[in-house]
Design a protein around this motif. Structure first.
Motif, PDB file in Angstrom:
ATOM      1  N   MET A 172       0.974  -1.217  -0.294  1.00 33.92           N
ATOM      2  CA  MET A 172      -0.565  -0.288   0.210  1.00 33.92           C
ATOM      3  C   MET A 172       1.070   1.457   0.321  1.00 33.92           C
ATOM      4  N   LYS A 173       2.096   1.280   0.773  1.00 27.12           N
ATOM      5  CA  LYS A 173       2.604   2.170   0.736  1.00 27.12           C
ATOM      6  C   LYS A 173       3.779   2.579  -0.803  1.00 27.12           C
ATOM      7  N   LYS A 174       3.882   1.816  -1.176  1.00 28.38           N
ATOM      8  CA  LYS A 174       4.573   1.752  -2.623  1.00 28.38           C
ATOM      9  C   LYS A 174       3.119   2.185  -3.802  1.00 28.38           C
ATOM     10  N   ALA A 175       2.016   1.666  -3.256  1.00 23.22           N
ATOM     11  CA  ALA A 175       1.116   2.286  -4.548  1.00 23.22           C
ATOM     12  C   ALA A 175       0.785   3.974  -4.089  1.00 23.22           C
ATOM     13  N   LYS A 176       0.804   4.121  -2.891  1.00 27.59           N
ATOM     14  CA  LYS A 176       0.689   5.555  -2.421  1.00 27.59           C
ATOM     15  C   LYS A 176       1.606   6.339  -3.078  1.00 27.59           C
ATOM     16  N   ASP A 177       3.408   5.669  -2.925  1.00 29.00           N
ATOM     17  CA  ASP A 177       4.450   6.706  -3.092  1.00 29.00           C
ATOM     18  C   ASP A 177       4.491   6.921  -4.379  1.00 29.00           C
ATOM     19  N   GLN A 178       3.775   6.238  -5.278  1.00 26.47           N
ATOM     20  CA  GLN A 178       3.656   6.308  -7.148  1.00 26.47           C
ATOM     21  C   GLN A 178       2.649   6.096  -7.517  1.00 26.47           C
ATOM     22  N   LYS A 179       0.893   6.970  -6.641  1.00 25.85           N
ATOM     23  CA  LYS A 179       1.053   7.879  -7.575  1.00 25.85           C
ATOM     24  C   LYS A 179       1.177   9.102  -6.764  1.00 25.85           C
ATOM     25  N   LYS A 180       1.602   9.233  -6.150  1.00 23.24           N
ATOM     26  CA  LYS A 180       2.033  10.850  -5.853  1.00 23.24           C
ATOM     27  C   LYS A 180       2.970  11.012  -6.260  1.00 23.24           C
ATOM     28  N   PHE A 181       3.712  10.768  -7.052  1.00 24.47           N
ATOM     29  CA  PHE A 181       5.286  10.449  -7.522  1.00 24.47           C
ATOM     30  C   PHE A 181       4.328  11.004  -9.558  1.00 24.47           C
ATOM     31  N   ILE A 182       3.768  10.099  -9.491  1.00 24.59           N
ATOM     32  CA  ILE A 182       2.884  10.045 -10.864  1.00 24.59           C
ATOM     33  C   ILE A 182       2.364  12.386 -11.143  1.00 24.59           C
ATOM     34  N   GLU A 183       1.636  12.028  -9.630  1.00 26.15           N
ATOM     35  CA  GLU A 183       1.334  13.421  -9.144  1.00 26.15           C
ATOM     36  C   GLU A 183       1.539  14.498  -9.583  1.00 26.15           C
ATOM     37  N   GLU A 184       2.777  14.788  -9.403  1.00 22.36           N
ATOM     38  CA  GLU A 184       4.354  15.617  -9.484  1.00 22.36           C
ATOM     39  C   GLU A 184       4.897  15.872  -9.875  1.00 22.36           C
ATOM     40  N   LEU A 185       4.683  15.252 -11.558  1.00 22.39           N
ATOM     41  CA  LEU A 185       5.794  15.281 -12.853  1.00 22.39           C
ATOM     42  C   LEU A 185       5.179  16.826 -13.355  1.00 22.39           C
ATOM     43  N   LYS A 186       5.697  16.879 -14.200  1.00 25.85           N
ATOM     44  CA  LYS A 186       5.610  18.401 -15.062  1.00 25.85           C
ATOM     45  C   LYS A 186       6.763  18.109 -16.238  1.00 25.85           C
ATOM     46  N   LYS A 222       7.997  11.435 -30.816  1.00 26.76           N
ATOM     47  CA  LYS A 222       7.113  11.642 -29.759  1.00 26.76           C
ATOM     48  C   LYS A 222       5.718  10.057 -29.020  1.00 26.76           C
ATOM     49  N   ILE A 223       6.326   9.779 -28.164  1.00 26.42           N
ATOM     50  CA  ILE A 223       5.141   8.799 -27.941  1.00 26.42           C
ATOM     51  C   ILE A 223       4.746   9.021 -26.917  1.00 26.42           C
ATOM     52  N   ARG A 224       2.884   8.913 -27.270  1.00 28.70           N
ATOM     53  CA  ARG A 224       2.385   9.152 -26.063  1.00 28.70           C
ATOM     54  C   ARG A 224       2.044   7.151 -25.215  1.00 28.70           C
ATOM     55  N   PHE A 225       2.029   7.688 -23.684  1.00 25.68           N
ATOM     56  CA  PHE A 225       2.369   6.825 -22.979  1.00 25.68           C
ATOM     57  C   PHE A 225       1.108   6.752 -21.779  1.00 25.68           C
ATOM     58  N   ASP A 226       0.383   6.141 -21.343  1.00 30.49           N
ATOM     59  CA  ASP A 226      -0.671   5.955 -20.503  1.00 30.49           C
ATOM     60  C   ASP A 226       0.588   6.577 -18.835  1.00 30.49           C
ATOM     61  N   LYS A 227      -0.505   6.806 -18.165  1.00 30.92           N
ATOM     62  CA  LYS A 227       0.581   7.755 -16.633  1.00 30.92           C
ATOM     63  C   LYS A 227       0.816   6.249 -15.788  1.00 30.92           C
ATOM     64  N   SER A 228       0.119   5.022 -16.180  1.00 34.19           N
ATOM     65  CA  SER A 228       0.376   4.605 -15.581  1.00 34.19           C
ATOM     66  C   SER A 228       1.764   3.331 -15.876  1.00 34.19           C
ATOM     67  N   ALA A 229       2.589   4.237 -17.327  1.00 28.37           N
ATOM     68  CA  ALA A 229       3.085   3.326 -17.500  1.00 28.37           C
ATOM     69  C   ALA A 229       4.349   3.898 -17.260  1.00 28.37           C
ATOM     70  N   ILE A 230       4.610   4.912 -16.152  1.00 29.99           N
ATOM     71  CA  ILE A 230       5.986   5.907 -15.842  1.00 29.99           C
ATOM     72  C   ILE A 230       6.645   4.543 -14.787  1.00 29.99           C
ATOM     73  N   SER A 231       7.640   4.750 -14.588  1.00 35.06           N
ATOM     74  CA  SER A 231       7.997   3.662 -13.308  1.00 35.06           C
ATOM     75  C   SER A 231       8.733   4.645 -12.540  1.00 35.06           C
ATOM     76  N   LEU A 232       9.569   5.508 -12.953  1.00 31.07           N
ATOM     77  CA  LEU A 232      10.521   6.384 -12.467  1.00 31.07           C
ATOM     78  C   LEU A 232      11.546   7.760 -13.436  1.00 31.07           C
ATOM     79  N   ASP A 233      11.533   8.490 -12.392  1.00 33.66           N
ATOM     80  CA  ASP A 233      12.233  10.098 -12.654  1.00 33.66           C
ATOM     81  C   ASP A 233      13.654   9.334 -13.215  1.00 33.66           C
ATOM     82  N   ALA A 234      13.908   9.658 -14.258  1.00 37.33           N
ATOM     83  CA  ALA A 234      15.273   9.588 -14.700  1.00 37.33           C
ATOM     84  C   ALA A 234      16.765  10.228 -14.194  1.00 37.33           C
ATOM     85  N   SER A 235      15.769  11.174 -13.759  1.00 38.56           N
ATOM     86  CA  SER A 235      17.414  12.040 -13.187  1.00 38.56           C
ATOM     87  C   SER A 235      17.359  11.115 -12.387  1.00 38.56           C
TER      88      SER A 235
END
Length: 74
Positions: free
Chosen positions: A6-20, A52-65
Motif C-alpha cells: 500500500m505504501k509503494k502504491a501511494k508513493d507511486q501515485k504521488k510521484f505521478i501526480e508531481e510530474l511536470k 514522440k510517443i504517448r504513454f498512459d500515466k501508469s506506464a511511468i515507473s521512475l524519475d530518470a534524473s
C-alpha cells in the motif's frame, strides 16, 4: 505484507501526480524520455530527436534524473 504494498502504491501515485512538463522519466518498458505534454490520463514523451510517443500515466515507473544519481558510484 499488505502495508508495504500500500505504501509503494501511494508513493507511486504521488510521484505521478508531481510530474511536470520537462521532467525526464523512464517507463516500465525501460524507455527513457522527456515529458513534452500532459493530460488527465497520459503523457507525451519525446524519446529521441523529435520522436514522440504517448504513454498512459501508469506506464511511468521512475524519475530518470533520480535514477541516474542513484547509479553513480564514488
Amino acid at each position: 505484507m499488505i502495508r508495504p504494498q500500500m505504501k509503494k502504491a501511494k508513493d507511486q501515485k504521488k510521484f505521478i501526480e508531481e510530474l511536470k512538463k520537462g521532467d525526464k522519466v523512464i517507463t516500465s518498458a525501460g524507455i527513457h524520455g522527456k515529458i513534452v505534454e500532459m493530460n488527465d490520463t497520459s503523457f507525451l514523451i519525446e524519446v529521441e530527436s523529435g520522436t514522440k510517443i504517448r504513454f498512459d500515466k501508469s506506464a511511468i515507473s521512475l524519475d530518470a534524473s533520480k535514477a541516474m544519481n542513484t547509479n553513480v558510484k564514488a
